[in-house]
Design a protein around this motif. Structure first.
Motif, PDB file in Angstrom:
ATOM      1  N   ASP A 101     -46.555  27.625  34.864  1.00  0.00           N
ATOM      2  CA  ASP A 101     -45.810  27.163  36.034  1.00  0.00           C
ATOM      3  C   ASP A 101     -44.330  27.497  35.887  1.00  0.00           C
ATOM      4  O   ASP A 101     -43.487  26.960  36.593  1.00  0.00           O
ATOM      5  CB  ASP A 101     -46.009  25.658  36.236  1.00  0.00           C
ATOM      6  CG  ASP A 101     -45.589  24.837  35.017  1.00  0.00           C
ATOM      7  OD1 ASP A 101     -44.995  25.402  34.060  1.00  0.00           O
ATOM      8  OD2 ASP A 101     -45.854  23.619  35.002  1.00  0.00           O
ATOM      9  N   GLY A 102     -44.015  28.393  34.959  1.00  0.00           N
ATOM     10  CA  GLY A 102     -42.639  28.772  34.661  1.00  0.00           C
ATOM     11  C   GLY A 102     -42.060  28.029  33.496  1.00  0.00           C
ATOM     12  O   GLY A 102     -41.100  28.494  32.864  1.00  0.00           O
ATOM     13  N   LYS A 103     -42.629  26.886  33.158  1.00  0.00           N
ATOM     14  CA  LYS A 103     -42.140  26.076  32.040  1.00  0.00           C
ATOM     15  C   LYS A 103     -43.194  25.868  30.964  1.00  0.00           C
ATOM     16  O   LYS A 103     -42.906  25.921  29.771  1.00  0.00           O
ATOM     17  CB  LYS A 103     -41.674  24.711  32.563  1.00  0.00           C
ATOM     18  CG  LYS A 103     -40.447  24.766  33.453  1.00  0.00           C
ATOM     19  CD  LYS A 103     -39.214  25.188  32.697  1.00  0.00           C
ATOM     20  CE  LYS A 103     -37.967  25.146  33.568  1.00  0.00           C
ATOM     21  NZ  LYS A 103     -36.749  25.571  32.838  1.00  0.00           N
ATOM     22  N   LYS A 104     -44.444  25.636  31.400  1.00  0.00           N
ATOM     23  CA  LYS A 104     -45.499  25.290  30.451  1.00  0.00           C
ATOM     24  C   LYS A 104     -46.684  26.237  30.613  1.00  0.00           C
ATOM     25  O   LYS A 104     -47.078  26.561  31.738  1.00  0.00           O
ATOM     26  CB  LYS A 104     -45.944  23.842  30.651  1.00  0.00           C
ATOM     27  CG  LYS A 104     -44.818  22.837  30.390  1.00  0.00           C
ATOM     28  CD  LYS A 104     -45.228  21.414  30.740  1.00  0.00           C
ATOM     29  CE  LYS A 104     -44.058  20.451  30.524  1.00  0.00           C
ATOM     30  NZ  LYS A 104     -44.409  19.066  30.920  1.00  0.00           N
ATOM     31  N   PRO A 105     -47.275  26.667  29.499  1.00  0.00           N
ATOM     32  CA  PRO A 105     -48.414  27.584  29.575  1.00  0.00           C
ATOM     33  C   PRO A 105     -49.728  26.850  29.800  1.00  0.00           C
ATOM     34  O   PRO A 105     -49.909  25.707  29.369  1.00  0.00           O
ATOM     35  CB  PRO A 105     -48.395  28.267  28.201  1.00  0.00           C
ATOM     36  CG  PRO A 105     -47.822  27.236  27.284  1.00  0.00           C
ATOM     37  CD  PRO A 105     -46.818  26.472  28.103  1.00  0.00           C
ATOM     38  N   PHE A 106     -50.670  27.539  30.477  1.00  0.00           N
ATOM     39  CA  PHE A 106     -52.025  27.053  30.702  1.00  0.00           C
ATOM     40  C   PHE A 106     -53.002  28.098  30.177  1.00  0.00           C
ATOM     41  O   PHE A 106     -52.785  29.302  30.352  1.00  0.00           O
ATOM     42  CB  PHE A 106     -52.300  26.856  32.193  1.00  0.00           C
ATOM     43  CG  PHE A 106     -51.507  25.770  32.854  1.00  0.00           C
ATOM     44  CD1 PHE A 106     -52.090  24.544  33.131  1.00  0.00           C
ATOM     45  CD2 PHE A 106     -50.190  25.979  33.217  1.00  0.00           C
ATOM     46  CE1 PHE A 106     -51.364  23.538  33.761  1.00  0.00           C
ATOM     47  CE2 PHE A 106     -49.455  24.988  33.851  1.00  0.00           C
ATOM     48  CZ  PHE A 106     -50.042  23.755  34.122  1.00  0.00           C
ATOM     49  N   VAL A 107     -54.097  27.648  29.573  1.00  0.00           N
ATOM     50  CA  VAL A 107     -55.157  28.553  29.136  1.00  0.00           C
ATOM     51  C   VAL A 107     -56.506  27.924  29.455  1.00  0.00           C
ATOM     52  O   VAL A 107     -56.610  26.721  29.702  1.00  0.00           O
ATOM     53  CB  VAL A 107     -55.091  28.854  27.616  1.00  0.00           C
ATOM     54  CG1 VAL A 107     -53.766  29.482  27.227  1.00  0.00           C
ATOM     55  CG2 VAL A 107     -55.373  27.602  26.780  1.00  0.00           C
ATOM     56  N   THR A 108     -57.548  28.767  29.459  1.00  0.00           N
ATOM     57  CA  THR A 108     -58.918  28.257  29.426  1.00  0.00           C
ATOM     58  C   THR A 108     -59.536  28.667  28.099  1.00  0.00           C
ATOM     59  O   THR A 108     -59.229  29.739  27.557  1.00  0.00           O
ATOM     60  CB  THR A 108     -59.773  28.813  30.573  1.00  0.00           C
ATOM     61  OG1 THR A 108     -59.721  30.246  30.566  1.00  0.00           O
ATOM     62  CG2 THR A 108     -59.292  28.307  31.906  1.00  0.00           C
ATOM     63  N   THR A 109     -60.405  27.811  27.573  1.00  0.00           N
ATOM     64  CA  THR A 109     -61.047  28.072  26.288  1.00  0.00           C
ATOM     65  C   THR A 109     -62.558  28.212  26.468  1.00  0.00           C
ATOM     66  O   THR A 109     -63.140  27.683  27.414  1.00  0.00           O
ATOM     67  CB  THR A 109     -60.748  26.960  25.275  1.00  0.00           C
ATOM     68  OG1 THR A 109     -61.165  25.693  25.827  1.00  0.00           O
ATOM     69  CG2 THR A 109     -59.262  26.894  24.941  1.00  0.00           C
ATOM     70  N   GLY A 110     -63.168  28.916  25.528  1.00  0.00           N
ATOM     71  CA  GLY A 110     -64.597  29.187  25.578  1.00  0.00           C
ATOM     72  C   GLY A 110     -65.433  28.147  24.858  1.00  0.00           C
ATOM     73  O   GLY A 110     -64.971  27.053  24.510  1.00  0.00           O
ATOM     74  N   ASN A 111     -66.688  28.510  24.608  1.00  0.00           N
ATOM     75  CA  ASN A 111     -67.640  27.583  24.002  1.00  0.00           C
ATOM     76  C   ASN A 111     -67.343  27.364  22.520  1.00  0.00           C
ATOM     77  O   ASN A 111     -66.936  28.267  21.797  1.00  0.00           O
ATOM     78  CB  ASN A 111     -69.067  28.092  24.167  1.00  0.00           C
ATOM     79  CG  ASN A 111     -69.254  29.484  23.618  1.00  0.00           C
ATOM     80  OD1 ASN A 111     -68.736  30.449  24.188  1.00  0.00           O
ATOM     81  ND2 ASN A 111     -69.992  29.618  22.515  1.00  0.00           N
ATOM     82  N   THR A 112     -67.554  26.132  22.072  1.00  0.00           N
ATOM     83  CA  THR A 112     -67.405  25.780  20.669  1.00  0.00           C
ATOM     84  C   THR A 112     -68.778  25.523  20.054  1.00  0.00           C
ATOM     85  O   THR A 112     -69.806  25.546  20.739  1.00  0.00           O
ATOM     86  CB  THR A 112     -66.507  24.535  20.511  1.00  0.00           C
ATOM     87  OG1 THR A 112     -66.953  23.512  21.426  1.00  0.00           O
ATOM     88  CG2 THR A 112     -65.064  24.861  20.816  1.00  0.00           C
ATOM     89  N   THR A 113     -68.797  25.266  18.751  1.00  0.00           N
ATOM     90  CA  THR A 113     -70.071  25.042  18.059  1.00  0.00           C
ATOM     91  C   THR A 113     -69.880  24.002  16.962  1.00  0.00           C
ATOM     92  O   THR A 113     -68.755  23.718  16.533  1.00  0.00           O
ATOM     93  CB  THR A 113     -70.592  26.366  17.453  1.00  0.00           C
ATOM     94  OG1 THR A 113     -71.926  26.184  16.987  1.00  0.00           O
ATOM     95  CG2 THR A 113     -69.728  26.848  16.303  1.00  0.00           C
TER      96      THR A 113
END
Length: 539
Positions: A258-270
């Motif tokens: 949003d210009g200040k804070k990063p966003f990510v999506t994460t995949g499957n864990t185990t």
């Protein structure tokens, strides 16, 4: 590690803007400094030259050279004010070659090799050679090109991940760089280069570079990593990793902000034993990256454990930030999962492990691996996405309280295939055109042509052109184009292509085929076949 440089000739041209941005004034400087043009990852380019009439008569510029060396999975970039004040295209390859090209004729301004790439090693590594995969980012304030490369100093025995900063004017390595990612750790977890792959687009938020890491074909007990490097103090590197094994940050769109804070999506864990450990999530980080752990700063679907078990993760598509002014809430994130669902979550309060604001089945199982685009017409707010290897679809986000997901249009491209979409508009609202490249995908060659569709209806605007418009070496969901001052640029293996729109052309009647349908739910197709060499497809 070896660095080599040569200098040659100059020049270029481009244009931008998005659902979360304003229209630039006439004659304003425009730049494409990152994947899909904006922090939001909307993939929207505003260029007054791209009326539907002009777009229908797009032609490839035969005088644009664009010759480079190496396979390409990254999007090119554009600078209005490149070396010597000239417009410049930036392209990177798996051979670890970095190019600054003249945007008018495609000649080389400068080129640099940032280290020997790795030859394929083991059954899980399907890129050969392996060097720069994720799309770099340019920091205009410091005039730096920031990229991530995998290198070897000894023919492949030693494997290193480096984060590198180059001077955009000369190609020289900036002082204090590169950063050796192997030196970072988080909560007792050490970064292990041999099991981590960097493929997600890099991002900048509040003067910090963010780089996401995932795996080689989901092999080994790797972790999802987000590395933060202050642009003016690379020694101050910080890191976050998933507590659970796996959970990679691998979607081609990479890090949004949003210009200040990063966003990510994460995949499957185990091996979680039912305790959430960072996977299957949309996560907002504080500057660093620092994860607060507060439900305000992450969203996880309530069936995350089932998604983990069946490898139907959220990681195949990065987060897409969309504003819908008439909706409540209006600040949204769109997440697209390999379960075929689109999810809307409140960007101001993500909600922890909870139900989303809205969700809908928009594709078949396992096919949502791509980077979506977003745009707003006089009628609706749309999300355009690659529903499977042959289907371009859209859905609408309603301006209601709460917002919902409604049907858009769908085009089945058959054997022509489909890369990740991008969008043009003459002013941010009108003349919306959704573009895709007919890419190679897991043994199917695609038609290797650029295609444009009416953003309101899906009717054909540009049908791929003639013999001169044929490209080569485009890849699956990784390939997407950029738009710059009346031109479209697409990077394929060993070449960057330039397409030019005529200045004035009457608007033609849209071509009636392929026929768009009002349903964004594509028919499920068989699991794609593995890709034969020499042009493998990641994951």
């Amino acid at each position: 590690m070896k660095f080599r440089i040569s200098i040659r000739s100059f020049l270029i041209a481009c244009s931008c803007v998005a659902v979360l941005t304003t229209v630039p004034p006439a004659n304003a400087q425009v730049n494409v400094t990152q994947f899909h043009n904006h922090d939001s990852r909307d993939g929207l380019y505003i260029d007054s030259g791209f009326t539907r009439g002009a777009a229908a008569n797009l032609t490839r510029d035969p005088n644009f050279d664009g010759t480079i060396v190496g396979n390409v999975y990254a999007q090119p970039l554009y600078l209005d004010n490149g070396p010597g004040g000239r417009a410049t295209i930036i392209a990177v390859t798996e051979s670890n070659n970095v190019y600054a090209l003249d945007a008018l004729d495609g000649s080389i301004i400068w080129e640099r090799n940032v280290g020997d790439p790795l030859p394929a090693f083991g059954p899980c590594v399907i890129l050969d050679p392996l060097g720069i995969t994720g799309t770099p980012v340019v920091d205009l304030a410091s005039r730096s090109l920031l990229l991530a490369a995998m290198t070897t100093p000894d023919g492949g025995q030693t494997k290193k991940h480096f984060i590198i900063s180059l001077n955009v004017d000369t190609g020289d390595i900036n002082p204090g760089w590169p950063v050796d990612v192997e030196t970072v750790s988080y909560h007792g977890i050490n970064f292990t280069p041999v099991i981590q792959l960097q493929r997600a687009a890099l991002g900048i938020a509040d003067n910090i570079l963010y780089v996401g890491y995932a795996s080689f074909s989901d092999c080994s007990l790797y972790h999802g990593w987000l590395i933060g490097v202050p642009i003016d103090n690379p020694a101050g590197v910080m890191a976050w990793a998933t507590d659970a094994a796996k959970g990679g940050i691998w979607g081609v769109g990479g890090v949004a902000s949003d210009g200040k804070k990063p966003f990510v999506t994460t995949g499957n864990t185990t091996n979680t034993n039912g305790v959430w450990g960072g996977g299957e999530a949309v996560i907002r980080f504080q500057q660093g990256p620092i994860f607060s752990g507060s439900p305000v700063d992450y969203w996880v679907p309530t069936n995350w454990f089932d998604l983990d078990t069946t490898d139907l993760d959220l990681g195949g598509s990065g987060p897409l930030l969309v504003d819908v002014p008439d909706a409540t809430p209006s600040h949204l994130i769109v997440a697209l999962g390999k379960d075929g669902k689109a999810y809307l979550v409140d960007r101001d309060n993500l909600g922890g492990i909870s139900a989303p604001i809205a969700s809908a089945q928009v594709a078949g199982i396992q096919f949502l691996r791509q980077a979506a685009a977003a745009y707003r017409t006089n009628l609706d707010t749309y999300v355009a996405f690659r529903a499977d290897r042959s289907t371009l679809s859209t859905f609408r986000i309603t301006g209601t309280s709460p917002p919902t997901i409604a049907n858009g249009w769908t085009v089945n491209r058959g054997s022509d295939d489909c890369g990740s979409p991008f969008v043009t508009s003459t002013d941010g609202t009108n003349n919306m055109i959704v573009w895709v490249v007919g890419t190679e995908d897991r043994g199917n060659p695609g038609d290797q042509r650029l295609h444009g569709y009416d953003g309101d209806t899906g009717a054909v605007v540009y049908g791929g052109g003639g013999p001169n418009e044929l490209m080569a070496g485009t890849h699956n969901y990784s390939t997407t184009g950029i738009v710059a001052r009346g031109r479209v640029y697409v990077a394929g293996d060993n070449k960057v292509y330039a397409f030019a729109a005529p200045l004035l052309t009457p608007t033609p009647t849209p071509t009636p085929t392929p026929t768009p349908t009002p349903n964004p739910r594509p028919s499920q197709t068989p699991r794609p076949r593995p890709t034969p060499p020499p042009r493998p497809t990641p994951r």
